[in-house]
Enzyme design. Structure first.
Site, PDB file in Angstrom:
ATOM      1  CD  GLU A 215      -1.843   2.315   1.177  1.00 52.19           C
ATOM      2  OE1 GLU A 215      -1.854   3.006   0.125  1.00 52.19           O
ATOM      3  OE2 GLU A 215      -1.556   2.779   2.284  1.00 52.19           O
ATOM      4  CB  CYS A 249      -1.250   7.230   1.104  1.00 53.49           C
ATOM      5  SG  CYS A 249      -2.340   6.274   2.161  1.00 53.49           S
TER       6      CYS A 249
END
Length: 458
Positions: A215, A249
């Site tokens: 991720e 993110c």
């Protein structure tokens, strides 16, 4: 160093085999106790996050709540690790899928979510019958240590304190992560961080044909349609652009605004930015705390300068703010307007910089959303159902939102993205399957031995 890491891996491997024999609902019981203790320690843990990595205290509380929610999710899952059965073409046969633990899981986490991302992985890995080796960010050592203490307390209350080593913490330079990733005893390497880091670790894991869950970075975009509720869009864009000081993110980096509502949107968001409170993240009223370090500030300044060199206009922000008695790095959130999509917009600058650009054609705007290498999160603000459905079909990200921001994912849905974001999925939905290996089993109760596909062998 390698001897110590090797011993840690071996210990985790041996404990995984023991833990795998514990019934899954019983594994769920210790996670239930852990979740209750997290509730008891929520405020202290939140303050530890804020003092360690400078998230605002309100966001830090939300992060611990996310870990609590993950425990609740995992407890329910402990009774739902379902396989499936399917009809066989052979008389007197049954085919089924079984899910078995994968073995030790290495979890590598970044500074910006020092508790939640570990909890996504830890809770599911434990429920699925695996031990965990956790390498947190060096900025987050106090957070990791505090969570480990709560976990050890949970194991003691459960009556099996020796299982505290189901979570073991290791620290050190990137070479530590690389060593862990290279070991064949590791069933899964789950890494959260930069795309560069993910590519390095991914190669190491792939070299031994291992499994990784990545991720990585995001360069997220929002479209504000001419059919949007502009006030709603402004609220959504402000939070997702400046939350965690732009160090998520899922932070909003780029927003494409239809010409019809562009002036209204730009005026509104500039006005909203003027009300953002910047300061000590322990202050309940503060929305924007400091950047993590000087390096992050330097990258922000380089991005702003690159924008100026590309003839883009800095509307507000970007300057450093000096807070008396506090030497941390505070900045004004920055808005940059542009009439073209430039190379700097394709880079993920981990700071509160928002690029705003006019669009006329929706498909062109969607193409601009997709043009970057990352593919984590995207959103559109529109009350036109046709536009919403088109966006759902064509936005190439793992998270696609309608009339809400790119940030703020819930644990019920799998989290992750495409392309340079890594392709991994963590947290909810069926992400638990990452932590297990699939077994296809055929049971023959016919008393004969027919072959598949009607093959005769006599």
């Amino acid at each position: 160093m390698h001897d110590d890491l090797g011993a840690t891996i071996q210990k985790s491997y041996n404990l995984s085999k023991t833990w795998a024999q514990i019934p899954a609902p019983e594994r769920g019981e210790v996670i239930r106790i852990f979740g209750m203790l997290l509730r008891d320690h929520k405020e202290v843990l939140a303050q530890t996050i804020t003092t360690s990595v400078y998230k605002t205290i309100r966001e830090s509380r939300g992060e611990i709540q996310e870990a609590i929610d993950m425990c609740d999710f995992a407890v329910g899952l402990s009774r739902q690790l379902y396989g499936v059965t399917m009809p066989s073409e052979r008389f007197g046969h049954r085919i089924q899928e079984l899910w078995q633990p994968i073995g030790p899981v290495v979890v590598i986490t970044a500074f910006n979510f020092p508790a939640a991302v570990w909890a996504w992985n830890f809770c599911l890995a434990i429920i699925c019958g695996n031990a965990v080796i956790w390498k947190p960010s060096e900025h987050a050592k106090p957070v990791a240590d505090a969570l480990q203490q709560v976990w050890e307390q949970a194991c003691t209350l459960w009556g099996r304190p020796h299982f505290k080593d189901l979570n073991m913490i290791v620290h050190g330079a990137p070479v530590v992560a690389q060593y862990l990733a290279s070991d064949k005893c590791i069933g899964l390497v789950s890494a959260t961080g930069s795309t560069e880091m993910g590519k390095q670790l991914g190669k190491i894991v792939a070299n031994r044909l291992g499994r990784s869950l990545l991720e990585l970075g995001g360069n997220n975009a929002t479209i504000v349609s001419k059919y949007a509720d502009v006030d709603l869009a402004i609220k959504g864009c402000v939070f997702s652009a400046v939350g965690t000081t732009g160090q998520r993110c899922t932070t909003l980096r780029r927003v494409f605004v239809h010409r019809h509502v562009y002036s209204e949107f730009l005026q509104g968001i500039v006005k909203a930015y003027a009300t953002i409170s910047v300061g000590n993240p322990m202050d309940e009223t503060v929305l924007l705390g400091p950047l993590i370090n000087e390096h992050a500030y330097d990258k922000m300044q380089k991005a702003i300068e690159a924008a100026r060199q590309s003839q883009m206009g800095v509307v507000v922000g970007g300057d450093r703010i000096l807070v008396p008695g506090d030497d941390r790095i505070y900045v004004e959130p920055c808005i940059i307007v542009t009439d073209k999509h430039t190379p700097i917009m394709c880079e993920e600058t981990f700071a509160p910089i928002l690029y705003v650009m006019i669009y006329d054609d929706l498909e062109t705007a969607i193409d601009l959303c997709n043009v970057v290498d990352q593919g984590l999160s995207s959103s559109i603000f529109t009350n036109n159902i046709n536009e919403a459905e088109m966006f759902l079909q064509k936005s190439y990200t793992g998270i696609v939102n309608i009339n809400t921001s790119t940030s703020g994912a819930e644990i019920g849905g799998a989290f992750g993205g495409e392309k340079d974001t890594g392709g991994g999925r963590e947290s909810g939905s069926d992400a638990w399957k990452n932590y297990m290996r699939r077994v296809t089993s055929t049971v023959n109760y016919s008393g004969e031995l027919p072959l598949a596909q009607g093959i005769k062998f006599e």
